[in-house]
Design an enzyme around this catalytic site. Structure first.
Site: not given
Ligand code: UN1
Length: 477
Positions: A171, A246, A280, A379
């Protein structure tokens, strides 16, 4: 307009569709994409379950060939897929092509890993007994991906899932279904048997919730918000399901007096503002020691003045638009919160208009921020960063670690002593020395600590930990 449909049990299906809108030009509809129902999701899970026995025993060469073919096609179409990515998500064309290349490399990497599956043979502590330790596929995996990396994150979850013999219900984020549809189409044509990879685009509250409620998903790998991640976790305990989460970040970038100013500014500007701050791994807390503070703020402001915010496809654009109206409102709200909390807006933060109607925001840099302000703790996920002034390295490290998150942590310094100490003591899954906090390699582990992540690492050979289950077999000789 044709509807890009869902792929369920090897058949393209779905008549209900939503518009995929270009955030650089909201008049442009990138395409119509199916919005799946709860029944579609259940059918996809059933198809993945039915396909699992055969696929879990498929040969490693078959898996290698399919993953390699997919990687090759993505690379061959990098400009076209990169443009699609830039249109649906809003990151600049060079960033989008770079992400597409990364997706191709991830498929190449896991095509290779398929050929390197191995176990261990060890002696028993009892005589005449042999012990074998092997990894087996986990089962049906639910994959839920965010909008900010529309091709790389699907690739880094789908490629290992298939490599290790799992079947998938995928998804993608509702905002950016285009690249996901394209990679599912590519894998399907590369020869995946029916039902091995199912695509169900649609709403989190419908498709996502049906996935969480299903007892048939052996694992869910999720990248997205903290709130949704917690819901994935709670529902998964009930179903005894393995999870890999994550979630957010509030990544610090420490700048010490002895830093090379150019290196520090390049790393900080990239960390905070490239990809419109929508990573992130982005840094939104620039923790700067007293001796370099004023020079750093002046140089950052100059750098920010030189960055063009414009249409993602336009040559010379450094920063694309914010992804949608909702995220734009969040960014603007936080800029107001920062002001009210007493931080000083040193640059940007205002809405800007361009030739096309889009969600254009001038990147915002706060100074005189403290680590207790909401803009330093929560965040934001936009082009908003704050400078926090500190006395020395020790205070910088303490402030860097004083956060509920722990994904990526950066430092700009020419001191080996401080760099070494920071690598050991930063409470983060990834540490960057004289480099941006964001922008990671595809062949080494990715993940964080504390509120940022839960479960085992993604990427590289460490991905096997989540996508397989270990078996220990004893045989009497
Ligand atoms: C990166 O910084 O190259 O969602 C990847 C995000 C992370 C991936 C970052 N899971 O921003």
């Amino acid at each position: 307009m044709t509807i890009y449909q869902n792929l369920i049990a090897g058949e393209w299906t779905g008549a209900d569709a939503v518009e995929n809108i270009n955030p650089s030009d909201t008049k442009e509809v990138v395409g119509l994409y199916a919005s799946g129902s709860a029944a579609d999701t259940k059918n996809a899970i059933a198809a993945a379950k039915a396909a699992f026995p055969a696929w879990s025993r498929s040969g490693i060469w078959e898996r290698h060939v399919i993953l390699k073919k997919a990687g090759d096609e993505i690379m061959a179409r990098k400009d076209e897929l990169g443009a699609l990515l830039a249109r649906e998500e809003g990151k600049t064309l060079p960033e989008a092509i770079g992400e597409t290349i990364r997706a191709s490399q991830i498929f190449e990497f896991f095509a290779g890993e398929a050929l390197r599956l191995a176990g261990e043979v060890v002696p028993s502590v009892r005589p005449n007994i042999g012990v074998e330790i092997t990894r087996e596929p986990l089962g049906v995996i639910g994959i839920i991906t965010p909008w900010n990396f529309p091709i790389a994150i699907p690739a880094w979850k789908i490629a290992p899932a298939l490599c290790y013999g799992n079947t998938v219900v995928f998804k993608p984020a509702e905002l950016v279904p285009g690249c996901s549809w394209a990679i599912v189409d590519i894998l399907n044509r590369a020869g995946l048997p029916k039902g091995v990879l199912n695509l169900v685009m649609g709403k989190g509250s419908v498709v996502g919730q049906t996935m969480l409620d299903s007892p048939d998903l052996a694992g869910i790998t999720f990248t997205g918000s903290v709130g949704t991640g917690k819901r994935v976790a709670v529902s998964s305990i009930e179903h005894n399901r393995k999870i890999q989460l994550e979630m957010g970040g509030k990544n610090p970038m420490v700048i010490l007096d002895d830093a090379d100013l150019n290196v520090a500014v390049e790393a900080a500007a990239n960390s905070a503002f490239f990809s419109t701050g929508q990573r992130c791994t982005a840094s939104s807390r620039l923790i700067v020691t007293e001796g370099i503070h004023d020079r750093f703020v002046a140089a950052m402001t100059e750098k920010l003045k030189s960055l063009n915010v414009d249409h993602a496809l336009k040559t010379g654009t450094h920063i694309g638009p914010v992804v949608d109206e909702r995220q734009l409102k969040t960014d603007i709200d936080y800029i107001e919160i920062g002001r009210q909390e007493g931080a000083k807006l040193a640059f940007g933060g205002e809405l800007i208009s361009r030739d096309t109607p889009g969600f254009y925001l001038q990147p915002a840099l706060f100074t005189e921020a403290t680590n207790q302000m909401r803009i330093s703790r929560e965040e934001i996920f936009g082009p908003v960063a704050s400078v926090i002034r500190v006395k020395d390295y020790d205070e910088a490290l303490a402030v860097a670690n004083d956060t509920p998150f722990g994904l990526s942590s950066g430092i700009a310094t020419t001191s080996l002593k401080h760099a070494t100490h920071f690598k050991r003591n930063a409470e983060a899954g990834m540490v960057m020395v004289n480099l941006p906090t964001a922008g990671v390699d595809f062949h080494v582990p990715f993940g964080g600590r504390k509120g940022s992540s839960y479960g085992s690492r993604e990427q590289g050979k460490y991905a096997a930990e989540f996508f397989t289950v270990v078996k220990t077999a004893y045989t009497l000789a």
